[in-house]
Motif scaffolding. Structure first.
Motif, PDB file in Angstrom:
ATOM      1  N   ASN B 105     -37.982  -1.104  15.641  1.00  0.00           N
ATOM      2  CA  ASN B 105     -37.501  -0.224  16.710  1.00  0.00           C
ATOM      3  C   ASN B 105     -36.432   0.740  16.218  1.00  0.00           C
ATOM      4  O   ASN B 105     -36.399   1.897  16.633  1.00  0.00           O
ATOM      5  CB  ASN B 105     -36.976  -1.063  17.878  1.00  0.00           C
ATOM      6  CG  ASN B 105     -38.112  -1.537  18.768  1.00  0.00           C
ATOM      7  OD1 ASN B 105     -38.557  -0.817  19.647  1.00  0.00           O
ATOM      8  ND2 ASN B 105     -38.636  -2.728  18.492  1.00  0.00           N
ATOM      9  N   ILE B 106     -35.569   0.248  15.328  1.00  0.00           N
ATOM     10  CA  ILE B 106     -34.558   1.148  14.744  1.00  0.00           C
ATOM     11  C   ILE B 106     -35.267   2.229  13.920  1.00  0.00           C
ATOM     12  O   ILE B 106     -34.935   3.411  13.996  1.00  0.00           O
ATOM     13  CB  ILE B 106     -33.568   0.359  13.852  1.00  0.00           C
ATOM     14  CG1 ILE B 106     -32.737  -0.607  14.704  1.00  0.00           C
ATOM     15  CG2 ILE B 106     -32.640   1.309  13.099  1.00  0.00           C
ATOM     16  CD1 ILE B 106     -31.922  -1.601  13.886  1.00  0.00           C
ATOM     17  N   GLU B 107     -36.273   1.797  13.166  1.00  0.00           N
ATOM     18  CA  GLU B 107     -37.001   2.750  12.320  1.00  0.00           C
ATOM     19  C   GLU B 107     -37.789   3.767  13.134  1.00  0.00           C
ATOM     20  O   GLU B 107     -38.023   4.884  12.677  1.00  0.00           O
ATOM     21  CB  GLU B 107     -37.924   2.010  11.348  1.00  0.00           C
ATOM     22  CG  GLU B 107     -37.143   1.351  10.209  1.00  0.00           C
ATOM     23  CD  GLU B 107     -38.047   0.801   9.125  1.00  0.00           C
ATOM     24  OE1 GLU B 107     -39.104   0.229   9.464  1.00  0.00           O
ATOM     25  OE2 GLU B 107     -37.690   0.942   7.943  1.00  0.00           O
ATOM     26  N   ALA B 108     -38.179   3.364  14.341  1.00  0.00           N
ATOM     27  CA  ALA B 108     -38.881   4.306  15.218  1.00  0.00           C
ATOM     28  C   ALA B 108     -37.969   5.467  15.609  1.00  0.00           C
ATOM     29  O   ALA B 108     -38.432   6.514  16.054  1.00  0.00           O
ATOM     30  CB  ALA B 108     -39.401   3.585  16.459  1.00  0.00           C
ATOM     31  N   MET B 109     -36.648   5.248  15.414  1.00  0.00           N
ATOM     32  CA  MET B 109     -35.678   6.336  15.672  1.00  0.00           C
ATOM     33  C   MET B 109     -35.323   7.050  14.368  1.00  0.00           C
ATOM     34  O   MET B 109     -34.344   7.771  14.287  1.00  0.00           O
ATOM     35  CB  MET B 109     -34.428   5.765  16.336  1.00  0.00           C
ATOM     36  CG  MET B 109     -34.721   5.131  17.688  1.00  0.00           C
ATOM     37  SD  MET B 109     -33.232   4.420  18.401  1.00  0.00           S
ATOM     38  CE  MET B 109     -33.837   2.873  19.035  1.00  0.00           C
ATOM     39  N   HIS B 110     -36.134   6.790  13.306  1.00  0.00           N
ATOM     40  CA  HIS B 110     -36.032   7.509  12.029  1.00  0.00           C
ATOM     41  C   HIS B 110     -34.721   7.229  11.295  1.00  0.00           C
ATOM     42  O   HIS B 110     -33.994   8.139  10.920  1.00  0.00           O
ATOM     43  CB  HIS B 110     -36.252   9.011  12.229  1.00  0.00           C
ATOM     44  CG  HIS B 110     -37.542   9.298  12.931  1.00  0.00           C
ATOM     45  ND1 HIS B 110     -38.769   9.124  12.341  1.00  0.00           N
ATOM     46  CD2 HIS B 110     -37.798   9.690  14.206  1.00  0.00           C
ATOM     47  CE1 HIS B 110     -39.726   9.402  13.197  1.00  0.00           C
ATOM     48  NE2 HIS B 110     -39.170   9.748  14.344  1.00  0.00           N
ATOM     49  N   SER B 111     -34.475   5.954  11.091  1.00  0.00           N
ATOM     50  CA  SER B 111     -33.312   5.562  10.293  1.00  0.00           C
ATOM     51  C   SER B 111     -33.620   5.784   8.814  1.00  0.00           C
ATOM     52  O   SER B 111     -34.782   5.758   8.400  1.00  0.00           O
ATOM     53  CB  SER B 111     -33.012   4.081  10.521  1.00  0.00           C
ATOM     54  OG  SER B 111     -34.152   3.302  10.194  1.00  0.00           O
TER      55      SER B 111
END
Lengths: 194, 328
Positions: B105-111
């Motif tokens: 989910n964090i990566e879905a925000m392009h971390s």
């Protein structure tokens, strides 16, 4: 900024020792004439080969005018906009160092080879992060063309048109043991430095 | 600009531990740090550089931390990155979400960079294998705390260079005594591996109950006598004693621990006159270190903190900007 010379290539000398000395003398005259407020002038040599050039220009200006402007070094590595070449060790490249305040001064950036202009863009960004100079000027030994940004030298030793298959390399006594500017043909397909 | 020589370049995606790092990789991080020390010390202008401009660095801490979390956050900000902090207590993990799902989910925000501290050894490794973000281990259980070891090695190296007036000096032959609870210390584990890779000699000292069995196999000396450990040491590295270990019966009393293992002026009398005193923090004053030593002229504890920001800037810069995709 100088490009790394490919090994075992035939090189053409486009500026020899005496021509380099003449160019630097002429550039120093122009810099002194353009900057009557010499107390406000400071030179920043872009590492590596911009630094010895800046030292030489400052020394000549000192001889001509009696006022030797302060000189510092600018690495620009922390302001680059691409890392295509990968990140090598910064140990041998040196780091930014100067002991004057840039606020209100004329800052003269000094580099050996001007090409894409991206190094100079990075250098300007870096200087701006240290304060607000009154103006920034640029002195380069060679302009090889191939600009990617609207940047031009105010003081120039030699201008030449090159194609992407050619390398332009400045060699300086302080680093390389000789004063020369060389043009070298590069193997096709090898991506060039800018 | 083309590289001046065909030097080795960083190729790893993550920084999970010191274990497995080559000596040149450790040295590359240490050699990259001084320019970032200079950024933090700028007297005029802006104390930041645009190397991670527009990148997202997520601090994801499942354990309490002030120093490390602040250090990573400041390092990211000094590289002009955007930062987010997620504390476990306020994250969906309390609702039963798995680490993988939370990270997805964090990566879905392009971390871009995930700085993870977790009580489970191996958590960063598991995530790094399955996710594309650059994972930095900020401490996992009793396993590793790589950036602490790197900042410690950097601090020692800077001082050795000053003492020997040699800007190229390394840690070869430097003797480091690590004192305290070795058994439960990820700082000690990472430091042992880092110092060994750099050619230093490590001697461990502490109560037998807090010394891992067969730790000598890591290439260290072991003693339970403080004076023996300190004798001839260039660096005295005191670890934090976790007070709950006494309740676990691992040492009889604080008074006894203090008598045998506290670094104080009397203990330092047996050390080299220019020996450094280090501590990863936070200090239990007058338990593992006396106040006079912690605040004394040989203490470089606050320098460790300053250098921590630069080392973490170096690590993030190398991971992100070298384009490293190698998973270990």
């Amino acid at each position: 900024m100088s490009e790394t010379m490919p090994p075992e290539q035939e090189a053409t000398v486009v500026m020899g020792e005496s021509a380099m000395a003449e160019n630097l003398l002429r550039m120093a005259h122009e810099i002194a004439n353009d900057n009557p407020e010499l107390e406000d002038l400071a030179l920043l040599g872009i590492l590596r080969r911009g630094r010895p050039l800046a030292d030489r220009l400052a020394a000549i200006i000192g001889k001509l005018t009696g006022i030797t402007p302060p000189v510092g070094s600018l690495a620009t590595t922390l302001y680059r906009d691409d890392f295509r070449g990968g990140l090598g060790s910064p140990k041998d490249k040196g780091s930014t160092h100067f002991d004057f305040n840039v606020d209100g001064r004329t800052i003269l950036l000094v580099d050996d080879v001007l090409a894409a202009g991206r190094t100079i863009r990075a250098a300007m960004d870096e200087v701006m992060d240290y304060g607000r100079p009154r103006r920034i000027q640029l002195a380069c030994l060679v302009d090889r063309g191939g600009r990617e940004l609207p940047i031009q030298a105010d003081y120039l030793g030699y201008s030449m048109a090159t194609d992407p298959g050619e390398w332009v390399t400045a060699r300086l006594v302080e680093i390389d043991g000789e004063d020369l500017v060389l043009v070298t043909r590069r193997d096709a397909g090898e991506e060039g430095a800018r | 600009m083309a590289p001046e020589s065909r030097e080795k370049t960083w190729s790893r995606k993550d920084l999970i531990g010191i274990e497995g790092l080559e000596r040149w990789e450790i040295e590359l991080i240490l050699d990259t740090a001084p320019q970032f020390v200079a950024v933090s010390k700028r007297e005029s202008g802006i104390k930041k550089v645009p190397l991670l401009q527009g990148r997202l660095v997520v601090n994801w801490f499942y354990e309490p931390s002030t120093r490390t979390r602040t250090s990573f956050e400041l390092a990211a900000k000094r590289l002009t990155a955007d930062t987010l902090s997620i504390a476990a207590s306020s994250s969906s993990s309390v609702k039963g979400e798995t680490l993988h799902d939370t990270l997805a989910n964090i990566e879905a925000m392009h971390s871009d960079v995930i700085v993870l501290r977790h009580s489970a050894a191996g958590a960063p490794h598991i995530l790094a294998a399955r996710h594309d973000s650059h994972i930095i281990n900020a401490g996992d259980g009793r396993h590793e705390h790589p950036t602490q070891a790197l900042l410690d090695a950097f601090t020692i190296r800077e001082h050795i260079r000053k003492l020997r007036r040699d800007p190229e000096a390394g840690l070869d032959g430097v003797r480091v005594a690590i004192i305290g609870d070795i058994e439960h210390s990820r700082v000690a584990r990472s430091n042992i591996m880092c110092l060994n890779q750099l050619g230093a000699q490590v001697v461990l000292c502490g109560p037998a109950t807090l010394m891992p069995a067969a730790i000598e196999r890591m290439g260290v000396e072991v003693t339970h006598n403080l004076r023996e450990a300190i004798d001839g040491a260039d660096v005295i590295y005191s670890l934090r004693i976790q007070l709950e270990r006494q309740q676990d019966g691992l040492f009889p009393s604080l008074r006894e621990y203090i008598r045998l293992f506290r670094i104080d002026t009397a203990a330092l009398a047996h050390a080299k006159p220019d020996a450094l005193v280090m501590h990863p923090g936070p200090i239990n004053r007058d338990i593992e270190l006396s106040t006079s030593v912690a605040d004394g002229p040989r203490s470089v504890i606050l320098e460790q903190v300053s250098n921590g920001v630069a080392i973490r800037m170096a690590a993030m810069h190398l991971l992100v900007n070298s384009g490293g995709r190698d998973r270990h």
